[in-house]
Design a protein around this motif. Structure first.
Motif, short mmCIF file in Angstrom:
data_model
loop_
_atom_site.label_atom_id
_atom_site.label_comp_id
_atom_site.label_asym_id
_atom_site.label_seq_id
_atom_site.Cartn_x
_atom_site.Cartn_y
_atom_site.Cartn_z
N TYR A 241 55.43 64.97 1.18
CA TYR A 241 56.38 64.20 0.37
C TYR A 241 57.79 64.35 0.93
O TYR A 241 58.11 65.32 1.61
CB TYR A 241 56.33 64.58 -1.11
N THR A 242 58.60 63.37 0.62
CA THR A 242 59.98 63.33 1.07
C THR A 242 60.89 63.39 -0.16
O THR A 242 60.62 62.72 -1.16
CB THR A 242 60.25 62.01 1.83
N ALA A 243 61.94 64.17 -0.05
CA ALA A 243 62.93 64.25 -1.13
C ALA A 243 64.33 64.13 -0.51
O ALA A 243 64.69 64.92 0.36
CB ALA A 243 62.81 65.58 -1.86
N VAL A 244 65.05 63.11 -0.95
CA VAL A 244 66.41 62.87 -0.45
C VAL A 244 67.33 62.74 -1.65
O VAL A 244 67.00 62.05 -2.62
CB VAL A 244 66.47 61.59 0.42
N LEU B 119 64.65 61.00 8.83
CA LEU B 119 63.85 62.20 8.59
C LEU B 119 62.38 61.93 8.93
O LEU B 119 61.72 62.72 9.61
CB LEU B 119 64.01 62.60 7.13
N ILE B 120 61.88 60.80 8.48
CA ILE B 120 60.47 60.43 8.73
C ILE B 120 60.24 60.19 10.22
O ILE B 120 59.26 60.68 10.79
CB ILE B 120 60.09 59.20 7.89
N ARG B 121 61.14 59.46 10.86
CA ARG B 121 60.99 59.21 12.30
C ARG B 121 61.01 60.51 13.10
O ARG B 121 60.26 60.68 14.06
CB ARG B 121 62.05 58.24 12.80
N TYR B 122 61.87 61.44 12.69
CA TYR B 122 61.96 62.74 13.36
C TYR B 122 60.62 63.48 13.24
O TYR B 122 60.11 64.03 14.22
CB TYR B 122 63.08 63.57 12.74
N ALA B 123 60.05 63.51 12.04
CA ALA B 123 58.78 64.20 11.81
C ALA B 123 57.66 63.56 12.62
O ALA B 123 56.85 64.28 13.23
CB ALA B 123 58.44 64.19 10.32
N ALA C 12 70.62 67.66 2.60
CA ALA C 12 70.68 66.41 1.85
C ALA C 12 69.30 65.83 1.61
O ALA C 12 69.13 64.91 0.81
CB ALA C 12 71.54 65.40 2.60
N GLY C 13 68.30 66.35 2.31
CA GLY C 13 66.94 65.85 2.13
C GLY C 13 65.95 66.68 2.91
O GLY C 13 66.32 67.43 3.81
N SER C 14 64.67 66.54 2.53
CA SER C 14 63.61 67.30 3.19
C SER C 14 62.33 66.48 3.22
O SER C 14 62.09 65.65 2.34
CB SER C 14 63.32 68.60 2.43
N LEU C 15 61.54 66.73 4.24
CA LEU C 15 60.19 66.16 4.32
C LEU C 15 59.25 67.35 4.44
O LEU C 15 59.33 68.12 5.40
CB LEU C 15 60.06 65.23 5.52
N HIS C 16 58.40 67.52 3.45
CA HIS C 16 57.50 68.67 3.39
C HIS C 16 56.20 68.35 4.10
O HIS C 16 55.67 67.25 3.96
CB HIS C 16 57.25 69.05 1.94
#
Length: 128
Positions: free
Chosen positions: A38-41, A54-58, A22-26
């Motif tokens: 960049y983040t794509a959701v 996602l950002i907090r996880y990274a 459903a989304g990714s953070l590259h």
């Protein structure tokens, strides 16, 4: 159910919802730094808080791996500068540069919101 995993081979964190991405953070790792690019959701998940998780996880993973963070992604910068605990992950020498970029983006967003707020009533009147 939401699950976030490091897709190491693709250099991205993937967020799965009910088994589908459903989304990714590259990202990119250079030495002792993690560049969050960049983040794509997906549109269906924009309002669910998935991007924030996602950002907090990274950021937590970078901390766990003892990597410094360069927040090139605007959404990541917003999280970093809103929460001082994450700011310590950004090298001290780079903080001002990313802060200036973050503040410029906030000003641009405010201008866009103001323009949208001014044109929305006019568009509604035309539609009526």
């Amino acid at each position: 159910m939401q699950v976030i995993r490091d897709n190491f081979g693709a250099s991205q964190y993937d967020a799965y919802v009910d088994g589908a991405v459903a989304g990714s953070l590259h990202y990119r790792v250079e030495g002792d730094q993690m560049w969050l690019l960049y983040t794509a959701v997906g549109q269906d998940h924009k309002e669910t808080g998935l991007e924030d998780r996602l950002i907090r996880y990274a950021l937590a993973d970078a901390h766990r791996r003892r990597l410094m963070v360069l927040p090139f992604c605007h959404e990541v910068r917003k999280r970093v500068f809103a929460h001082p605990v994450y700011l310590q992950l950004v090298p001290a020498a780079d903080r001002d540069r990313f802060r200036e970029s973050f503040e410029e983006n906030l000003k641009e967003e405010a201008v866009l919101k103001a323009k949208t707020a001014r044109t929305a009533p006019a568009e509604q009147a035309v539609a009526a």
